[in-house]
Write an enzyme that holds these catalytic residues in place. Structure first.
Site, PDB file in Angstrom:
ATOM      1  N   ASN A 153     -12.295 -46.749 -24.916  1.00 31.59           N
ATOM      2  CA  ASN A 153     -11.953 -45.842 -23.420  1.00 31.59           C
ATOM      3  C   ASN A 153     -11.836 -44.426 -23.387  1.00 31.59           C
ATOM      4  O   ASN A 153     -11.553 -43.593 -24.139  1.00 31.59           O
ATOM      5  CB  ASN A 153     -10.858 -46.429 -22.803  1.00 31.59           C
ATOM      6  CG  ASN A 153     -10.449 -48.059 -23.304  1.00 31.59           C
ATOM      7  OD1 ASN A 153     -12.199 -48.891 -23.150  1.00 31.59           O
ATOM      8  ND2 ASN A 153      -9.670 -49.016 -23.304  1.00 31.59           N
ATOM      9  N   ASP A 199     -25.213 -42.930 -35.903  1.00 35.25           N
ATOM     10  CA  ASP A 199     -25.218 -44.294 -35.311  1.00 35.25           C
ATOM     11  C   ASP A 199     -26.241 -42.787 -34.405  1.00 35.25           C
ATOM     12  O   ASP A 199     -25.627 -42.844 -32.836  1.00 35.25           O
ATOM     13  CB  ASP A 199     -23.975 -44.256 -34.557  1.00 35.25           C
ATOM     14  CG  ASP A 199     -23.898 -45.605 -33.960  1.00 35.25           C
ATOM     15  OD1 ASP A 199     -25.223 -45.819 -33.815  1.00 35.25           O
ATOM     16  OD2 ASP A 199     -23.261 -45.773 -32.987  1.00 35.25           O
ATOM     17  N   ASP A 211     -20.095 -39.067 -30.559  1.00 36.70           N
ATOM     18  CA  ASP A 211     -19.784 -40.032 -30.771  1.00 36.70           C
ATOM     19  C   ASP A 211     -20.041 -39.973 -32.618  1.00 36.70           C
ATOM     20  O   ASP A 211     -20.435 -40.732 -33.130  1.00 36.70           O
ATOM     21  CB  ASP A 211     -20.560 -41.451 -30.406  1.00 36.70           C
ATOM     22  CG  ASP A 211     -20.188 -42.645 -30.306  1.00 36.70           C
ATOM     23  OD1 ASP A 211     -18.848 -42.987 -31.460  1.00 36.70           O
ATOM     24  OD2 ASP A 211     -20.596 -44.034 -30.619  1.00 36.70           O
TER      25      ASP A 211
END
Ligand SMILES: Nc1ncnc2c1ncn2[C@@H]1O[C@H](COP(=O)(O)OP(=O)(O)OP(=O)(O)O)[C@@H](O)[C@H]1O
Ligand SMILES: [Mg+2]
Length: 237
Positions: free
Chosen positions: A50, A174, A191
């Site tokens: 989150n 990714d 990320d």
């Protein structure tokens, strides 16, 4: 409505109430250490984490909280133990998640040092990473949602960033329109928890997959994208 976030206030309230005690204790620790004054708005509720905005010294920061309960930790374990830096990680939920957060922090730092455009990591505590907020009044959009004005130039810049990362001995792992932000018409990679060093036996496959994902998106934008020549540019081979 939240100032920066895209998730409704109601969801935020619910979430705030379900932080486990451990996470709450560590959030308070980071607050007492001055990394931020409190969580502000939710930015994203992802598969494993989150993400909130927070304010510190008048500036916005991002707090990424890896969930201790609802993540696919077996998959995380398989991924992380292929990284030579984490071969010793123990197969238990907490250790895997803490290593995952640790890896994101460490990768962001390494990328930053190599001159790659990523959020500057500011703090790491257990399952929590604090980092620079990318945006102005609003959070920068994901590339998939914010088509660049000069698409060819943007693609060139992505390839340049990938090359800097590769030269520093890393691959993102990714990369896609979800994990590249468009900030002022320049790419910012985010990320990086699954980013790995080139010693990882899967590194080249990850790099090829990253290139493929980027090309799939740019072809959608109507730009020619040759995966082979990009691979050569990045690896110099
Ligand atoms: N530093 C940042 N500045 C601005 N926005 C951010 C930042 N970090 C993340 N975001 C926003 O939050 C979204 C999710 O972040 P991220 O990709 O790091 O996590 P995720 O994909 O949910 O995590 P997971 O790997 O657990 O699935 C991003 O797409 C972006 O919109
Ligand atoms: Mg993501």
């Amino acid at each position: 409505m939240p100032r920066y976030g895209t998730v409704q206030r109601e969801k935020y309230k619910t979430l705030k109430n379900v932080f486990d005690l451990f996470t709450e204790k560590n959030l308070n620790k980071l607050i007492s250490q001055g990394f931020f004054e409190g969580l502000e708005s939710p930015l994203s509720i992802g598969k494993e984490a989150n993400i909130f905005t927070a304010v510190a010294e008048g500036e916005t920061r991002v707090v990424k909280i890896y969930r201790l309960q609802t993540c696919d930790f077996n998959k995380m374990f398989d991924y992380i133990r292929a990284d030579p830096r984490y071969v010793d990680v123990r197969n238990n939920r907490r250790d895997v998640i803490f290593s995952w957060a640790h890896r994101e922090y460490r990768n962001l730092l390494k990328a930053r040092e190599a001159g790659v455009r990523v959020p500057t990591p500011l703090a790491l505590l257990k399952n929590i990473v604090v980092m620079e907020f990318i945006g102005d009044d609003m959070a920068a959009q994901k590339l998939k949602d914010d088509v660049p004005e000069d698409k060819e130039e943007f693609l060139k810049e992505i390839v340049h960033q990938m090359k800097l990362l590769f030269k520093a001995g890393m691959v993102h792992g990714d990369l896609s329109g979800f994990n590249i932000l468009n900030h002022d018409q320049k790419p910012v990679f985010i990320d990086m928890s699954q980013s790995t060093t080139l010693e990882n036996p899967n590194a080249l496959d990850y790099l090829k997959r990253d290139i493929r994902n980027v090309c799939v998106l740019f072809r959608k934008f109507g730009v020619k994208c040759d995966e082979e020549s990009i691979l050569k540019k990045i690896t110099g081979k």
